[in-house]
Scaffold this motif. Structure first.
Motif, mmCIF file in Angstrom:
data_model
loop_
_atom_site.group_PDB
_atom_site.id
_atom_site.type_symbol
_atom_site.label_atom_id
_atom_site.label_comp_id
_atom_site.label_asym_id
_atom_site.label_seq_id
_atom_site.Cartn_x
_atom_site.Cartn_y
_atom_site.Cartn_z
ATOM 1 N N PHE A 68 60.149 22.534 23.736
ATOM 2 C CA PHE A 68 60.785 21.221 23.786
ATOM 3 C C PHE A 68 60.265 20.267 22.722
ATOM 4 O O PHE A 68 61.006 19.403 22.235
ATOM 5 N N ALA A 69 59.006 20.377 22.346
ATOM 6 C CA ALA A 69 58.377 19.385 21.468
ATOM 7 C C ALA A 69 59.028 19.347 20.079
ATOM 8 O O ALA A 69 59.320 18.265 19.561
ATOM 9 N N ARG A 70 59.239 20.483 19.461
ATOM 10 C CA ARG A 70 59.807 20.496 18.107
ATOM 11 C C ARG A 70 61.233 19.949 18.084
ATOM 12 O O ARG A 70 61.539 19.083 17.267
ATOM 13 N N PRO A 71 62.145 20.414 18.958
ATOM 14 C CA PRO A 71 63.484 19.817 18.951
ATOM 15 C C PRO A 71 63.471 18.321 19.250
ATOM 16 O O PRO A 71 64.262 17.562 18.687
ATOM 17 N N ALA A 96 54.360 12.460 14.697
ATOM 18 C CA ALA A 96 53.453 11.916 15.723
ATOM 19 C C ALA A 96 53.990 12.194 17.126
ATOM 20 O O ALA A 96 53.221 12.532 18.034
ATOM 21 N N ALA A 97 55.300 12.053 17.309
ATOM 22 C CA ALA A 97 55.888 12.334 18.619
ATOM 23 C C ALA A 97 55.731 13.814 18.968
ATOM 24 O O ALA A 97 55.389 14.158 20.105
ATOM 25 N N ARG A 102 52.889 17.945 22.112
ATOM 26 C CA ARG A 102 52.096 19.179 22.144
ATOM 27 C C ARG A 102 50.698 18.927 22.705
ATOM 28 O O ARG A 102 50.148 19.772 23.421
ATOM 29 N N PHE A 103 50.132 17.771 22.383
ATOM 30 C CA PHE A 103 48.814 17.405 22.925
ATOM 31 C C PHE A 103 48.902 17.239 24.441
ATOM 32 O O PHE A 103 47.949 17.532 25.160
#
Length: 107
Positions: A68-71, A96-97, A102-103
């Motif tokens: 989900f993070a990359r899209p 940053a988002a 991911r963090f």
């Protein structure tokens, strides 16, 4: 030949091919006549190829889903670009988002 030699050789071949394609435009441009429909299709082809590249690299990683993070970062970049924000701000905010998601352990 070592790996560096293959890498340099491949880069030289790609550079020569790119130069040949760029040279072919002015050389063949005056000799080659395309119909209006064909010219329109060729113009749209570059957009379709770029969109396919963006979707492929956004949604997949290796042989599976990118999560989900990359899209989410790409969608955020698209929204910020739509509002005509400066490119460094768009890329920095999207990165940053993505890093924040991911963090936070969002895949």
């Amino acid at each position: 030949m070592n790996d560096l030699g293959y890498l340099v050789g491949a880069a030289l071949v790609l550079a020569a091919g790119t130069y040949a394609f760029r040279l072919a435009g002015p050389v063949l441009g005056a000799r080659l006549r395309l119909s209006d429909r064909t010219a329109e299709l060729l113009d749209n082809t570059s957009v379709v190829m770029l969109a396919a590249l963006v979707l492929t690299t956004t949604l997949t990683e290796h042989t599976g889903s990118a999560g989900f993070a990359r899209p989410a970062g790409v969608v955020l970049a698209g929204v910020l670009h739509h509002y005509r924000l400066p490119l460094p701000l768009v890329l920095g905010t999207a990165a940053a988002a993505n890093a924040d998601l991911r963090f936070s352990r969002v895949p």
